[in-house]
Design a protein around this motif. Structure first.
Motif, short mmCIF file in Angstrom:
data_model
loop_
_atom_site.label_atom_id
_atom_site.label_comp_id
_atom_site.label_asym_id
_atom_site.label_seq_id
_atom_site.Cartn_x
_atom_site.Cartn_y
_atom_site.Cartn_z
N GLU A 64 -2.33 8.19 -7.13
CA GLU A 64 -3.11 8.56 -7.34
C GLU A 64 -3.47 9.08 -9.50
O GLU A 64 -2.21 9.79 -9.71
CB GLU A 64 -4.01 9.51 -7.32
N ILE A 65 -3.30 7.88 -10.60
CA ILE A 65 -3.39 8.45 -11.83
C ILE A 65 -4.11 9.89 -12.40
O ILE A 65 -2.91 10.49 -12.50
CB ILE A 65 -3.78 7.55 -13.56
N GLU A 66 -4.71 9.97 -11.83
CA GLU A 66 -5.92 11.26 -12.11
C GLU A 66 -4.90 12.30 -11.26
O GLU A 66 -5.09 13.27 -12.35
CB GLU A 66 -7.04 11.42 -11.71
N THR A 67 -4.09 12.68 -10.46
CA THR A 67 -3.25 12.87 -9.78
C THR A 67 -2.41 14.29 -10.37
O THR A 67 -2.23 14.65 -11.21
CB THR A 67 -3.75 13.55 -8.37
N LYS A 68 -1.39 12.56 -10.68
CA LYS A 68 -0.44 11.98 -11.52
C LYS A 68 -0.45 12.97 -13.23
O LYS A 68 0.40 14.33 -13.10
CB LYS A 68 0.13 11.24 -11.29
N VAL A 69 -1.43 13.31 -13.78
CA VAL A 69 -1.64 13.35 -15.05
C VAL A 69 -1.88 15.01 -14.69
O VAL A 69 -1.20 15.50 -15.55
CB VAL A 69 -2.70 12.77 -15.66
N PHE A 70 -3.27 14.84 -13.91
CA PHE A 70 -3.00 16.55 -13.30
C PHE A 70 -2.17 17.83 -13.32
O PHE A 70 -1.85 18.94 -14.12
CB PHE A 70 -4.51 17.11 -12.33
N LEU A 71 -0.91 16.54 -12.59
CA LEU A 71 0.09 17.67 -12.12
C LEU A 71 0.79 17.82 -13.23
O LEU A 71 1.80 19.01 -13.97
CB LEU A 71 0.45 17.44 -11.30
N ALA A 72 0.99 16.44 -14.54
CA ALA A 72 1.88 16.62 -15.18
C ALA A 72 1.23 17.71 -16.57
O ALA A 72 1.91 18.77 -17.10
CB ALA A 72 1.66 15.82 -16.34
N HIS A 73 -0.13 18.03 -16.71
CA HIS A 73 -0.36 19.44 -17.19
C HIS A 73 -0.52 20.90 -16.42
O HIS A 73 -0.11 21.68 -17.55
CB HIS A 73 -2.53 18.83 -17.87
N SER A 74 -0.70 20.75 -15.49
CA SER A 74 -0.32 21.46 -14.58
C SER A 74 1.07 22.03 -14.71
O SER A 74 1.38 23.79 -15.06
CB SER A 74 -0.18 21.76 -13.52
N LEU A 75 2.49 21.87 -14.72
CA LEU A 75 3.57 21.57 -14.41
C LEU A 75 3.92 22.55 -16.08
O LEU A 75 4.59 23.56 -16.46
CB LEU A 75 4.47 20.76 -14.56
N TYR A 76 3.20 21.81 -16.71
CA TYR A 76 3.00 22.52 -18.52
C TYR A 76 2.45 24.12 -18.71
O TYR A 76 3.10 24.74 -19.09
CB TYR A 76 2.94 21.89 -19.60
N LEU A 77 1.49 24.63 -17.97
CA LEU A 77 0.79 25.59 -18.44
C LEU A 77 1.50 26.52 -16.58
O LEU A 77 1.59 27.78 -17.73
CB LEU A 77 -0.73 25.08 -17.12
N HIS A 78 1.88 26.14 -15.95
CA HIS A 78 3.60 27.28 -15.58
C HIS A 78 4.17 27.21 -16.40
O HIS A 78 5.07 28.62 -16.33
CB HIS A 78 3.62 26.46 -14.55
N ALA A 79 4.58 25.96 -16.79
CA ALA A 79 6.17 26.81 -18.07
C ALA A 79 5.76 27.25 -19.10
O ALA A 79 6.65 28.93 -19.47
CB ALA A 79 6.31 25.53 -18.27
N GLU A 80 4.53 28.02 -19.67
CA GLU A 80 3.77 28.35 -20.41
C GLU A 80 3.62 29.77 -20.37
O GLU A 80 3.67 30.81 -20.92
CB GLU A 80 2.46 28.31 -20.92
N ILE A 81 2.52 30.19 -18.68
CA ILE A 81 2.75 31.16 -18.75
C ILE A 81 4.09 32.22 -17.54
O ILE A 81 4.34 32.94 -18.88
CB ILE A 81 2.30 31.35 -17.07
N ALA A 82 5.34 31.13 -17.73
CA ALA A 82 6.38 31.90 -17.15
C ALA A 82 7.48 31.87 -18.10
O ALA A 82 7.94 32.80 -18.94
CB ALA A 82 7.30 30.82 -16.56
N GLY A 83 7.23 31.16 -19.25
CA GLY A 83 8.13 31.45 -20.71
C GLY A 83 7.44 32.96 -21.19
O GLY A 83 8.04 33.74 -22.11
#
Length: 438
Positions: A64-83
């Motif tokens: 599902e494109i909605e979930t795929k795109v959502f997970l891409a945004h979530s991945l970056y959020l994890h990166a921001e918090i981790a960084g």
């Protein structure tokens, strides 16, 4: 050199009235000691980094494109918090060498998500770990010293609301998925049990899927949901794709084509995510930058979808090209990155700027603004891409990496039956870019 004369401080006026300001904090105490605060922050850092890898390794198989795109945004959020957390840990005297490898006790829980059997299961399992992070970040901000550890508190307060939005989206998605896959919620219980086992500091459950299935193998097959008609022979779009509205001028045709290109950067999301996952020994700074590339491509996909809708099309009725991911998915990460960055992004960046300026000249400001932002992103990718390639392949000549990427892409085009390998090898960089896109 003119040195100002020494001046005396102005004497205080003890008769002047004072404003009743909020007092300075005098509370030095907190529930956490210095060492406990550091350990809690390390645990949060590694937890977010672990989820970055897991999400990256999963995106390609989400239909599902909605979930795929959502997970891409979530991945970056994890990166921001981790960084942000990592930089804080270094301020707290934690050596970089102590922040280079995710502890097994943390990775064994997050990695279990890789063994989810469907997008629905992944959403249920992922929601458990996101909720746990929300709780731990909130608890940390409450228990550490708001005076002495203010920078850490600021990180928690800045990002926890964003993480709560992720949790809210997942809650809605859980209801949608369980309606069509009723048993998927059982994976939530499974992940919760593994998380509890870790919290009790005991060994992982022998019933974990990773212990019974062996090492995880990322798939090379991209998933798309049934709303899309797919084609994989090229990235060359035709106005005869059953369109009811066919542009009758060159600007309209270019606008439609580039809007479709953005929508189909689904495979750019997948490629950059695959590269992040496959570079499992890469330093955090490198994967943090790759996460930003994933985020940018997710925004481009959404922008392309929105542009098509604003132009009067049903985005799902326009066939979706998957040649890019089909060719790149099996490639080694360095060459997959080079192929996309050098042959895809470098090839299209100029066209994006030209179309943005043409749109403005025609008072088509909505489209102009969209392509202006996309062009800025892609130009940034092109500029940063060469530096990232050098970091990924230290000691290798970038020109040799580019040539190896070109040759392997030609071979892959032959294996996919798109072109003969010899013919593909004769293509210029621009022709390869036109054929495969981003």
């Amino acid at each position: 050199m003119n040195v100002p004369k020494t001046t005396r401080s102005r004497a205080a006026d003890y008769t002047a009235p004072l404003p009743k300001l909020p007092p300075l904090s005098v509370d030095l105490d907190s529930a956490l000691t210095f060492d406990q605060a550091v350990e809690a922050l390390k645990d949060l850092f590694f937890s977010h980094w672990g989820l970055m890898r897991v999400v990256a390794g999963t995106i390609i198989r989400i239909p599902e494109i909605e979930t795929k795109v959502f997970l891409a945004h979530s991945l970056y959020l994890h990166a921001e918090i981790a960084g942000a957390t990592r930089r804080r840990l270094i301020e707290l005297r934690v050596r970089d060498a102590k922040l280079r490898e995710i502890p097994h006790a943390i990775s064994v829980v997050s990695n279990e998500l890789l063994y989810s059997d469907s997008a629905a299961e992944f959403v249920f399992g992922y929601s458990v770990l996101v909720a746990d992070l929300v709780e731990r970040q909130t608890r940390y901000a409450e228990r550490t010293s708001r005076l002495l550890d203010r920078p850490s508190v600021a990180i928690m307060r800045r990002f926890t609301p964003d993480l709560e939005e992720v949790a809210d989206w997942l809650e809605t998605a859980r209801a949608a998925y369980v309606a069509i896959e009723p048993e998927s919620h059982l994976f939530e219980t499974h992940i919760a049990a593994m998380l509890k086992t870790r919290a009790l500091d005991s060994r992982p459950s022998p019933l974990s899927r990773q212990s019974s299935r062996g090492p995880y193998q990322r798939t090379n097959e991209c998933a798309r949901d049934g709303r899309f008609a797919l084609f994989h022979q090229s990235r060359l779009y035709s106005t005869s794709d059953g369109l009811q509205k066919v542009p009758d001028d060159q600007y309209g045709a270019d606008r439609l084509e580039l809007a479709r290109v953005q929508r189909d950067e689904i495979d750019a999301i997948e490629t950059f995510a695959n590269v992040l996952f496959d570079l499992d020994n890469a330093p955090f700074e490198l994967v943090e930058q790759l996460a930003r590339f994933v985020e940018d491509e997710a925004r481009h996909v959404e922008a392309g979808h929105a542009m098509l809708a604003n132009l009067g099309y049903d985005p799902f009725e326009l066939p979706c090209s998957i040649i890019g991911i089909n060719v790149r998915a099996p490639m080694p990460p360095v060459l997959a990155f080079a192929q996309l960055n050098i042959f895809g992004e470098l090839n299209i960046v100029g066209r994006l700027n030209v179309l943005a300026q043409q749109a403005y000249a025609r008072d088509d400001d909505l489209i102009g603004k969209a392509f202006d932002f996309v062009h800025a992103d892609e130009l940034t990718h092109v500029r940063r891409g060469r530096k990232l390639l050098i970091e990924m392949a230290p000691g290798e000549n970038p020109a040799d990496v580019e040539e190896n990427a070109r040759r392997l892409a030609a071979r892959r085009l032959g294996e996919e039956g798109v072109l003969g390998e010899d013919y593909a090898l004769a293509l210029t960089r621009k022709q390869v870019g036109d054929l495969m896109g981003e």
